[in-house]
Design an enzyme around this catalytic site. Structure first.
Site, short mmCIF file in Angstrom:
data_model
loop_
_atom_site.label_atom_id
_atom_site.label_comp_id
_atom_site.label_asym_id
_atom_site.label_seq_id
_atom_site.Cartn_x
_atom_site.Cartn_y
_atom_site.Cartn_z
N ARG A 68 -114.54 -45.27 32.97
CA ARG A 68 -113.86 -44.79 32.02
C ARG A 68 -113.59 -45.77 30.74
NH1 ARG A 68 -111.41 -39.92 33.02
NH2 ARG A 68 -111.01 -39.54 35.29
N TYR A 117 -109.73 -36.74 45.94
CA TYR A 117 -110.97 -37.38 45.97
C TYR A 117 -112.03 -36.94 46.74
CZ TYR A 117 -108.44 -40.74 43.32
OH TYR A 117 -107.74 -41.31 42.09
N THR A 145 -116.39 -31.21 33.72
CA THR A 145 -115.21 -31.35 33.78
C THR A 145 -114.75 -30.45 35.16
OG1 THR A 145 -112.78 -30.94 33.02
CG2 THR A 145 -114.44 -29.72 32.07
N ILE A 146 -114.19 -30.99 35.97
CA ILE A 146 -113.84 -30.24 37.10
C ILE A 146 -112.78 -29.20 36.67
CG2 ILE A 146 -112.15 -31.99 38.32
CD1 ILE A 146 -113.81 -31.45 40.89
N ASP A 147 -111.84 -29.75 36.03
CA ASP A 147 -110.55 -28.71 35.40
C ASP A 147 -110.95 -27.61 34.90
OD1 ASP A 147 -109.12 -30.61 36.78
OD2 ASP A 147 -108.67 -31.64 34.72
#
Length: 524
Positions: free
Chosen positions: A240, A447, A294-296
């Site tokens: 990041r 995770y 994006t997993i969201d």
């Protein structure tokens, strides 16, 4: 009410839209399509004075003007036009080298009908709402008039703007892990080689790989990436944050990179767009193309992003474990926290698909824990009637009930308070205070979900997105991303998809289906 009897003013500030602003009014896409909220205002003559201000801030629409729809659509077309390298350079295209024909006609693209016309468009929305009170209504004006939102169809073009044998292409994966990263890397490499590109490199550990000493380019080819899709994680590594945009572009310039493929979420897309703008400023012939990760599932305009289906599927394991634990215990309470910083898509879809959830809590829908109509009171009822219950919460839910932190991570995201742990402690304390035994089992599979391999659905999505990213770069586009919109694959300007995250609409049919499945009341 007819137009002549009301006056409405729209004010735009999409970047400041909150979940409540997005969904506080039935016209849920005002933030996404250019408007935030409605205010009544009377004209001097007492008649209608209907105005709208679009995202750019330079378009005023008078809904009393018969041509307002045309003006709106012209502004839409302008906003969703795709940046192209010919905006900066005077270039002539050449016939593409991409062809799947292996016979003697392969050298003539005219003999193969597998190309997308540059004027092809896909329709973003297809439901014609009769009223702005319809569930999930997407309206622009008070009468909910039908307005077409066209976006550019993705795919290979017959003409390209790069000589493949001269191209150096780079791939970078940014942000957190997500199922499908290796599938995208693999397909980008495969497709580049079909075009004829020989010089393909991977940038290690996100944007950090552009400036961190000791992180060298990783040569990539079909042989190198052939089987990387069989494992989770990122073959190139992730990180990041990163250096200043100017430093990254300095590195791109020094490495003589012609195409940069950025795989990442909203923050990484913003970084990709900044790189694109800096390259333009320096007049560098570099195509910067993003792939939405994006997993969201929180990127605007897209049906879904890769990794989401896998996350929902993997979440079933955690939910099923919580269900078994809760059902097997006396007054068992299973509590599962799933990903979703600002959106509840994973929690909602996982709750729907499992059929084992009694309460689903997401960031977009406010709730109270205590009191007669609070969540804890409902859990009492469930233990009395069922003997057990299962609760699913998104990580960003209930943040208004917790002490806020001003700390941020390397990507600039606010570090959220842990609502899952807070909920666990509240449930235990509540039942202890009322003298009722409650056996709480808390599961956080975050995770485990992020690190797993993409399922079949996501693998297909990753395949198409990776291929389309290369097609977009060779077509000469830059500052774009590729996504699935209304079941069709499209190219979108990055500037439009990063204005605000996509949110669950509490007035949508999908959320209503979730409530029907869980049977939970309104917690207010």
């Amino acid at each position: 009410m007819p137009l002549s009897g009301m006056a409405i003013a729209f004010k735009a500030s999409t970047s400041a839209c909150t979940a409540q602003q997005l969904w506080g009014h039935p016209t849920r896409d005002q933030c996404q399509h250019g408007f935030t909220h409605l205010n009544e205002r009377k004209s001097r003559k007492g008649s209608a004075a209907l105005h709208a201000r679009a995202i750019p801030g330079n378009l005023d629409l008078d809904f009393g003007d018969p041509s307002w729809k045309q003006k709106y659509q012209e502004d839409w077309d302008r906003r969703f036009s795709l940046p192209h390298i010919t905006d900066v350079f005077d270039l002539e295209p050449r016939l593409t080298t991409f062809s799947l024909k292996k016979n003697s006609d392969a050298s003539s693209p005219d003999k193969w009908n597998g190309y997308v016309n540059k004027d092809d468009r896909a329709l973003l929305k297809v439901i014609n709402y009769a009223s702005n009170t319809s569930a999930g209504a997407v309206c622009i004006d008070p009468d909910c008039s039908w307005v077409e939102h066209w976006v550019h169809r993705a795919g290979p073009r017959k003409e390209i703007y790069y000589e493949p044998e001269e191209v150096k292409a780079a791939i970078v994966t940014c942000g957190g892990l997500c199922p499908g990263l290796n599938d995208v890397i693999r397909q980008i490499v495969f497709t580049l080689e079909i075009y004829g590109v020989k010089n393909i490199v991977g940038i290690q550990f996100g944007y950090r790989g552009f400036f961190e000493k000791g992180l060298k380019e990783m040569p990539l080819s079909r042989d190198v990436v052939e089987n990387i899709n069989l494992a989770g994680g990122s073959f190139l590594g992730v990180s990041r944050g990163g250096a200043k945009t100017s430093e990254i572009v300095d590195s791109i310039q020094a490495r003589r990179i012609d195409m940069l493929f950025v795989i990442g979420g909203n923050g990484s897309h913003a970084g990709a767009n900044a790189i694109h703008e800096e390259c333009r400023k320096r007049k560098l012939k570099v195509s910067v193309v993003a792939v939405p990760k994006t997993i969201d599932n929180d990127i605007l305009f897209m049906d879904k992003t890769f990794g989401f289906d896998t996350a929902v599927e993997e979440a079933q394991r955690a939910i099923n474990s919580a269900y078994i634990e809760a059902r097997s215990a006396y007054h068992g309470v299973g509590l599962v926290k799933l990903m979703g910083r600002s959106t509840g898509f994973i929690a909602m879809h996982a709750s729907l698909s499992s059929g084992q959830i009694d309460v689903c809590l997401i960031p977009e829908v406010s709730f109270t824990l205590d009191g007669e109509h609070g969540v804890l009171s409902h859990l009492e009822h469930l233990l009395e009637t069922k003997g057990f219950c299962v609760v699913c919460v998104a990580e960003g839910a209930g943040q208004d009930l917790l002490q806020k932190s001003n700390a941020t991570d390397a990507s600039g995201n606010v570090i959220l308070s842990d609502f899952g742990v807070h909920m666990q402690q509240k449930i235990k304390k509540h039942f202890k205070d009322i003298g009722v035994l409650a056996d709480v089992k808390y599961i956080d599979p975050t995770y485990m979900v992020r690190a797993c391999r993409a399922n079949a659905s996501d693998a297909i999505l990753c395949t198409v997105l990776g291929q389309n990213a290369v097609h977009g770069a060779f077509a000469g586009f830059s500052g774009i991303t590729s996504g699935i919109c209304n079941t069709h694959y499209a190219f979108l300007p990055i500037t439009e998809v990063i204005t605000t995250p996509k949110h669950v609409n509490p007035n949508s049919r999908m959320w209503h289906r979730c409530l029907t499945s869980t049977g939970q009341p309104d917690f207010h």
